[in-house]
Design a protein around this motif. Structure first.
Motif, PDB file in Angstrom:
ATOM      1  N   ASN A 130       0.703  -0.953  -0.201  1.00  0.00           N
ATOM      2  CA  ASN A 130      -0.395  -0.151   0.099  1.00  0.00           C
ATOM      3  C   ASN A 130       0.850   1.504  -0.122  1.00  0.00           C
ATOM      4  O   ASN A 130       0.562   2.497   0.549  1.00  0.00           O
ATOM      5  N   GLY A 131       2.012   0.736  -0.108  1.00  0.00           N
ATOM      6  CA  GLY A 131       2.630   2.454  -0.047  1.00  0.00           C
ATOM      7  C   GLY A 131       3.639   2.839   1.053  1.00  0.00           C
ATOM      8  O   GLY A 131       4.603   3.775   0.905  1.00  0.00           O
ATOM      9  N   THR A 132       3.136   1.666   2.018  1.00  0.00           N
ATOM     10  CA  THR A 132       4.737   2.154   3.365  1.00  0.00           C
ATOM     11  C   THR A 132       4.960   0.655   3.368  1.00  0.00           C
ATOM     12  O   THR A 132       4.587  -0.065   3.914  1.00  0.00           O
ATOM     13  N   GLU A 416       7.030  11.590   1.402  1.00  0.00           N
ATOM     14  CA  GLU A 416       7.591  11.905   1.484  1.00  0.00           C
ATOM     15  C   GLU A 416       9.193  11.772   2.680  1.00  0.00           C
ATOM     16  O   GLU A 416      10.455  11.242   2.096  1.00  0.00           O
ATOM     17  N   ALA A 417       8.430  11.050   2.929  1.00  0.00           N
ATOM     18  CA  ALA A 417      10.062  10.934   4.176  1.00  0.00           C
ATOM     19  C   ALA A 417       9.998   9.275   3.804  1.00  0.00           C
ATOM     20  O   ALA A 417      11.836   8.961   3.750  1.00  0.00           O
ATOM     21  N   LYS A 418       9.153   8.863   3.524  1.00  0.00           N
ATOM     22  CA  LYS A 418       9.989   6.893   2.907  1.00  0.00           C
ATOM     23  C   LYS A 418      11.178   7.682   2.002  1.00  0.00           C
ATOM     24  O   LYS A 418      11.980   7.094   2.199  1.00  0.00           O
ATOM     25  N   ARG A 419      10.319   8.154   0.855  1.00  0.00           N
ATOM     26  CA  ARG A 419      11.164   8.508  -0.586  1.00  0.00           C
ATOM     27  C   ARG A 419      12.820   9.199   0.488  1.00  0.00           C
ATOM     28  O   ARG A 419      14.176   9.165   0.025  1.00  0.00           O
ATOM     29  N   LEU A 456      19.378  15.972   3.363  1.00  0.00           N
ATOM     30  CA  LEU A 456      17.662  14.905   2.421  1.00  0.00           C
ATOM     31  C   LEU A 456      16.814  14.567   3.102  1.00  0.00           C
ATOM     32  O   LEU A 456      15.536  14.797   2.896  1.00  0.00           O
ATOM     33  N   LEU A 457      17.282  14.584   4.324  1.00  0.00           N
ATOM     34  CA  LEU A 457      16.640  13.786   5.523  1.00  0.00           C
ATOM     35  C   LEU A 457      15.075  15.374   5.754  1.00  0.00           C
ATOM     36  O   LEU A 457      13.958  15.339   5.756  1.00  0.00           O
ATOM     37  N   ARG A 458      15.868  16.327   6.098  1.00  0.00           N
ATOM     38  CA  ARG A 458      14.580  17.645   5.866  1.00  0.00           C
ATOM     39  C   ARG A 458      14.073  17.972   5.196  1.00  0.00           C
ATOM     40  O   ARG A 458      12.724  18.409   4.931  1.00  0.00           O
TER      41      ARG A 458
END
Length: 621
Positions: A130-132, A416-419, A456-458
């Protein structure tokens, strides 16, 4: 019920020993009349396991038919392979029945995830889930939303990329937890993590059904080889722990009565919720701090229960004893064998070691385990006080490189956090560790890469640790609705708002933002996020309704107790705010909420909460 009569070598008479303030006759206990001579009922699941050819049929046939689901018999077998069939209650279409999909869970001893496996799991979540990605409280992944037609592709991809789902669920030893400490210069932590991996290998199902089902019998070659000492220990059958000439030497054809959970750690570090485990293992180092001397063992902890069923209950593990380093595997097999042969197989709600300990007492359990071990357990080594640790934020590993513990709200990596996490992990080839509290630790970061990783994370919206409220950092919630078939109310989706409201209540009560408070929320009473250890546990008991459990310790060493039932979400302020006001007014210096509740007892807590409510109506400063 005993499945086979163990070959027991008698230990003979022994002197009395002292356990705490109680003197116990240290004489080998026998189980009395052999249980095989007594007729015993067995649940339906026991027959499914026994007739499955070691977890193969009818699952193999049903996985390739045209249905979108599998039948109940296969559902039970599927658990052993690391998956649950689910129904998305919010996607049911009128007249079309249930919206079936599958949850896949991995096996990650001590939460260790190689870089390659992380990237594969991230891809699978987008392509077939489910994308997560969901991080569990046992340091593993859960992939939600996998369709039946994609199961073989997903499972085989995990297996061929340094992963496994075998025994992530089912009536076997589940994923073995270990401290997520990222330190390379701490032999004790390294030993605890190796013990987690070795115990996972020792108790992994051996029949080969897993590879028959998911790789069509292909003998997949992996670079990983288990420790030869594990192989030798599994095969040893000097004291009746094994089934001779069986594809499953430890489990046999019926496996365990129900699930079995293990955690390893070092003295003082209770990041693994040690006392909630069927078997807890504490590494004891020698005086040099460089070599393992032995292990303290704890037995009989657990969390699951059913509402208004007094025969089901959470329980803390008892000290079982100490074993020398060379005896760990034999001791683990002995404990598993006691549960296997004497655990209940007629009533799955009571088929856990904690129910055995509650009925037998630890001394009888110890004596029976000693028969399978072939020697006595020694007195446990004294330990320092336990502490809660989460390994979040930046720190040094001890080898010149850094680690970064990333808070993941309720364990759900998405959007976005996953990416952003994917970008950092892929660019710098970082391995990761999943923590027992649903978070993620990036490993092996070169100091010169820290700034780029932070950027990157921010850019992906991953907050720095200081930006999170302390309530969120200490909280956990299970997935609950809409996928979990056991859930009767919300948890993961509800807790962020509940925490915001709790923070407002604490502020009105005059408590500072720095005040820790451990909150855990579940959608049912089964206890997947160990709510009965929390200072404040919210346990789903109906739509938008929760039991309140209070009084667990901040170091997770004391059980909470049920304080109120059927508290509606809309009524949380009227229930909790007076409690927080009374806590602030009556606590000792820096006394934690759970400690304050436990010290006073519920009668005094209710009286003081009523007085606080009268003095300061809810919602006022």
């Amino acid at each position: 019920m005993l499945l086979h009569a163990p070959h027991v070598k008698p230990l003979g008479q022994r002197s009395s020993i002292r356990r705490g303030n109680l003197v116990v006759a240290n004489v080998a206990c026998t189980a009395g009349k052999n249980p095989t001579s007594r007729p015993a009922k067995r649940s339906k699941v026991e027959f499914i396991k026994e007739n499955s050819d070691h977890l193969r049929h009818p699952l193999m046939e049903e996985l390739v038919n045209d249905e979108t689901f599998i039948t109940e018999d296969s559902v039970q077998l599927m658990k052993f392979h690391g998956s649950y069939q689910q129904d998305n209650r919010e996607k049911r279409a009128f007249g079309q029945g249930k919206a079936y999909s599958f949850l896949m869970r991995t096996r990650q001893p001590a939460g260790v995830v190689p870089n390659r496996l992380y990237l594969v799991m991230d891809d699978l979540a987008d392509q077939f889930g489910n994308g997560t990605l969901r991080l569990t409280t046992r340091q593993a992944y859960q992939l939600h939303g996998v369709l039946k037609k994609d199961l073989k592709t997903v499972f085989s991809s995990v297996i061929k990329n340094m992963g496994s789902t075998l025994a992530a669920c089912g009536d076997v030893n589940r994923n073995v937890m270990g401290p997520a400490a990222p330190f390379t210069n701490r032999p004790d932590y390294l030993a605890a993590q190796k013990a987690a991996l070795d115990l996972a290998d020792l108790l992994t199902p051996q029949s080969g059904a897993y590879y028959d089902v998911w790789l069509d019998g292909e003998k997949f070659m992996s670079s990983y080889k288990e420790d030869p000492a594990v192989t030798e220990a599994r095969a040893f059958n000097g004291f009746g722990t094994n089934f001779d000439n069986s594809p499953e030497p430890i489990y046999g054809s019926q496996y365990l009565p129900r699930k079995f959970k293990i955690a390893t750690t070092v003295p003082g570090d209770n990041s693994v919720d040690l006392f909630t485990q069927d078997l807890g293992v504490v590494v004891i180092m020698d005086d040099s701090g460089q070599q393992v001397q032995g292990y303290n063992l704890y037995v009989g902890g657990g969390q699951g229960r059913s509402h208004r069923d007094a025969d089901t209950f959470p329980r803390l593990a008892d000290p079982l004893g100490y074993v020398a380093a060379a005896d760990l595997f034999a001791a683990a097999k002995a404990v598993v064998a006691v549960f296997r042969d004497y655990g209940r197989r007629d009533n799955r709600k009571q088929a856990r070691t904690r129910h055995m300990l509650a009925e037998w007492g630890v001394d009888k359990f110890r004596s029976v385990a000693e028969q399978y071990l072939g020697k006595r357990f020694q007195e446990p080594v004294p330990l320092p006080p336990w502490q809660y640790k989460d390994y979040l934020g930046w720190g040094e590993q001890g080898d010149g490189r850094l680690y970064c513990g990333v808070y993941v709200q309720n364990g759900r990596i998405k959007g976005e956090a996953k990416r952003a996490l994917r970008a950092a992990i892929e660019r710098y080839s970082l391995p990761v560790v999943l923590t027992p509290h649903q978070n993620l630790v990036l490993r092996d970061v070169r100091p010169e890469d820290r700034e780029d990783i932070e950027q990157l994370l921010r850019a992906g919206g991953v907050k720095e640790l200081v930006e999170w409220d302390g309530l969120d950092r200490l909280s956990m919630a299970c997935p609950a609705l809409p996928l979990c078939g056991l859930a009767v109310t919300e948890a993961e989706r509800a807790l962020p708002d509940v925490n915001t409201r709790i923070r407002a209540m604490l502020t009105r009560a005059g408590l500072p933002p720095s005040q820790p408070l451990h909150v855990r929320m579940t959608g049912c009473p089964n206890g997947c996020v160990r709510p009965y250890m929390a200072e404040l546990g919210l346990v789903g008991d109906g739509p938008n309704s929760y039991q309140l459990w209070l009084g667990g310790g901040p170091a997770q060493t004391r059980l909470a107790q049920p304080y109120a039932e059927r508290v509606k979400v809309k009524d949380l302020e009227s229930t909790l705010e007076p409690l927080f006001g009374a806590w602030r007014a009556g606590r000792q210096p820096d006394e934690a909420f759970g400690d304050w509740v436990a010290r006073l007892g519920f009668d005094a807590v209710r009286q003081q909460a009523a007085a606080a409510a009268a003095a300061a109506p809810v919602g006022t400063a």
